[in-house]
Structure formats: C-alpha cells, structure tokens
Design an enzyme around this catalytic site. Structure first.
Site, PDB file in Angstrom:
ATOM      1  N   GLU A   1       0.837  -1.210   0.000  1.00 39.37           N
ATOM      2  CA  GLU A   1       0.000   0.000   0.000  1.00 39.37           C
ATOM      3  C   GLU A   1       0.866   1.253   0.000  1.00 39.37           C
ATOM      4  OE1 GLU A   1      -1.610   2.785   3.280  1.00 39.37           O
ATOM      5  OE2 GLU A   1      -2.244   0.729   3.702  1.00 39.37           O
TER       6      GLU A   1
ATOM      7  N   GLU B   1       6.388   3.801  11.864  1.00 35.09           N
ATOM      8  CA  GLU B   1       4.937   3.702  12.054  1.00 35.09           C
ATOM      9  C   GLU B   1       4.614   2.577  13.038  1.00 35.09           C
ATOM     10  OE1 GLU B   1       0.894   2.806   9.391  1.00 35.09           O
ATOM     11  OE2 GLU B   1       2.816   3.154   8.400  1.00 35.09           O
TER      12      GLU B   1
END
Length: 427
Positions: free
Chosen positions: A74, A147
């Site tokens: 993604e 992240e």
C-alpha cells in the site's frame, strides 16, 4: 467504444439508488449519486489484506510471505518511477487522497469537488502501475518501522492486537497489520512484485463512487476503457487455523487506568453470503448484554467500575470471526470474570428481551441514518465484493431480525467459542 450498461437497484429503506456494472476486465463499478453534496468520494478496494500472507496459486502451489506485506505494498504504490508521490498529483487537482489496509482488504480513496475523470485516472494508476527498486524499498522500510513503533506506544492498539494474538496464535492475526520488526525487515522487492501481480487485478477489485456524480458522465468514462482483457484470479485462501488460545495474559504500560479486553473467537464456518447478517446479529447480542442501554452497564457505570470507554468490535468473514470488548476499568480482574461468565451464560441474560431488542434496533437505525450524511462513511462501508448484501440492506435485515435469531447466533458463536482476556496494567 463499447457501451457500458449500469444496472439500477433501489433501496426503499434509505431511499437511495445504486448503479452497478462489471466491466469486461472484471472490475465491479458501483455509483451512488447524491446531488445534494458538492463533493465526490471514490474508493477502489482490493481483496488483499494483512491475513493474506499464505495462499495457494493454481500454477505455483503454496506461497508464503512475511507479515505486513499488504501494508508495505500500500505504501509503495504511491511512489512513481521518478520517486514522485502520487498524492501530490491528487493535491494539484484539489483532491485529498489516502489509503488503508485492513485484515482482508486494501483500499485507496480520494475526495474531490472537481476533475473527476482525472482523479479516476490517478486512482487507476495507483492500483495498476508499480515501481520497486531496492533503494526505494529500503527507504520505505524505515518509514514503516517508525509507524510500527508509533502503534506500539499506543495502549489501545497494543490491547487490541495483543488480544488478537492470543485468540489466533501462529496466524497472521497474531501480528499487527503493519507487521513485526522482523517481518518488515524481511520484505524484499521480489515479494512486492509477486504480490502485486497476484492480487492487483481488476477482477479482484471494486470501485465505488458516491456524491455529486452524473451517471451518464461516468458511464461514458468507463465505456472508453472497455475491451480490456479479463485476467483470471487464481489465488485460493484458506480459513485461518485455530490453535489453542492463550486464555489470559497481561502487560504493563504508561496508562492511568487498567485496560481490559474480553474476546471470543468463533470456531464454526461462516459463508460470505451470510457474514453480513451474522455480523449484525452479533452486534445486537453484545450490545444488548453490555451496551449503555443494558442493566449490566448501568450498574457498573453507577458504581464507577466502568465508564464510556467500553467499545465493541465484531469481525465476521468466511476465514475467521471474533468479538472483542475493550474498556478502561479500576477492577479488570473482577470485570473479566463477570463478562466471561455473562457470555457463557448468555441465554439466561435478563437484558435479552423483545423490548430491549427493539430499543437497540431503533438506536442502530438512528446511527445509520445519521451516518448517511457522511460521504466518507458510505464510501468506507459499502463493499459489493464479499457478499450479496451491503450497508444499504442493513435496515431491511435489521427490521426482520427476531430475538430468536439473536439467540441462535449467540449459540452458534458461544457454545463452541474460545474466550480470552487481556489486561494492560499501569506501569
């Protein structure tokens, strides 16, 4: 130019008409015109999520990849060959763009008030063109590791995924959607190329547009793109294996109050066709037992043992299904015992009455109709691919559900289900 024909389906309960077609390349396109809005939301969804790390290809056999590969892919698809971010192209058109990966899907979306065709072209580029180099993958790896650290420091995220790991040990659900430090470090260029080739095919995608759209204009746009070849989708996915659960577990973090999760996983098979209705049934059951309208919640709230942090997560599809209740509480051990006991003996619960069912159904109706004022909500909730029913069938399904249906769903989940709890204690 080949003509595209949209089929119309009217949903009287929500007074909406959805237009839908399947293009020659296999892509499902659905439209919901809402002329009272200035904005348009577009979302393309690929049936490829975090649990898809092991699958079978008809010509290659079993394929296994590191956890987090769907999320990694993604991220990478937003980068063009010249290292330009496609998000910047959306921004130049005055549009916002984003993407997210879930357990079973990856979705790419934009919102705009103008330049619809150009935004659709960019969305198509996002999911049909990929460029991977060793240098760019290494660069993205560092971003994703950062992240992962951010989620690791979030107590609510840790609680949810730690609970899942104990429900589904030794499966992709035991790892965060972004992956683990080790699995992220193992993802290579070849892995990304192979997964993009295997999953990012129009026949494995759907596109939904909602808002200020003209059906004829969209029809003309896709008619120009017809005559594309249908690629066969050859990926076979199995139900997740059910290893013995870890019934209770805990950790310590910097939190002001203990955080508790009580969860149950189903062990039976659920078909895609029945999954949407079954999801609604389970939400009704657990809302009646533990929601703010229940006697149980009111007693615990009045005594300070529970607050408004109580939340319910229900996930149902053909490969796995579970229910997770999370909450902040001063008495996690006592509450876990009470909740687990209540779940096991749900059929005699005094909150499971016809009157309470009607009340909860009315509340759900109200929430749905209120949410219908949000294009973002509709775009993220509508999905025609996994089942025949969608969010627009929700009112009809809800209206037809009886208390016996709810109790039957409870027996189906709970009688042979596996219960766990997880607690985060203050450090």
């Amino acid at each position: 130019m080949t003509s595209v024909i949209f089929e119309e389906k009217y949903y009287p309960a929500v007074k909406e008409t959805v237009y839908q077609t399947r293009l020659s390349n296999g892509l499902i396109v659905s439209l919901l015109p809402k002329k009272q809005f200035n904005e348009v939301y577009g979302v393309v969804t690929v049936r490829f999520g975090s649990v898809d790390t092991s699958f079978t290809l008809s010509k290659k056999g079993l394929q296994c990849y590191p956890a987090g590969i769907a999320h990694f892919l993604e991220h990478k698809l937003f980068e063009r060959e010249n290292a330009e971010d496609i998000m910047e192209s959306f921004t130049r058109l005055g549009a916002d763009s984003n993407a997210f990966t879930s357990f079973t899907k990856t979705s790419y979306l934009f919102s705009t008030i103008d330049h619809l065709s150009e935004n659709l072209d960019l969305l198509e580029e996002l999911v049909t063109v990929a460029h991977f180099t060793k240098e760019s993958v290494e660069r993205e790896r560092e971003i994703i590791q950062q992240e992962r650290e951010m989620y690791k420091d979030d107590p609510d995220s840790r609680l949810f995924f730690a609970t899942l790991a104990n429900l589904y040990p030794d499966t992709p659900l035991a790892t965060d959607i972004v992956g683990s430090e080790k699995s992220i470090s193992e993802i290579q260029v070849s892995n990304l190329k192979e997964n993009f080739t295997d999953f990012y095919k129009p026949v494995n995608m759907s596109l939904f547009l909602v808002g200020n759209i003209d059906v004829d204009v969209v029809l003309e746009y896709f008619s120009k793109k017809e005559n594309k070849i249908l690629e066969q989708f050859t990926v076979s996915k199995e139900q997740l294996p059910l290893q013995p659960v870890k019934q209770t577990d805990s950790l310590r973090m910097e939190v002001s109050l203990p955080k508790l999760a009580v969860a149950i996983r189903g062990t039976g098979q659920i078909t895609e066709e029945e999954s949407y209705r079954y999801n609604i049934l389970l939400k009704l059951l657990f809302t009646m037992m533990f929601g703010w309208t229940s006697d149980r919640f009111q007693r615990l709230y009045e005594t300070g043992k529970l607050d408004a942090s109580l939340s319910l997560e229900v996930e149902v599809n053909s490969r796995f299904h579970f229910v997770i209740l999370t909450m902040d509480t001063k008495e996690p051990v006592s509450l876990s015992h009470q909740f687990r006991k209540a779940i096991r003996h749900f059929s005699s619960d005094t909150d499971l009455t016809e009157e309470h069912l009607d009340l909860v159904k009315s509340e759900m109706f109200g929430e749905l109709f209120s949410s219908m004022n949000s294009l973002e909500f509709i775009a993220n909730q509508y999905d025609p691919m996994d089942r025949g029913e969608t969010i627009f069938d929700f009112p009809k399904i809800l209206q037809e559900i009886t208390l016996e249906d709810v109790l039957e769903a409870g027996h189906r989940l709970i009688d042979n289900g596996d219960l766990v709890d997880f607690t985060i204690f203050p450090a």
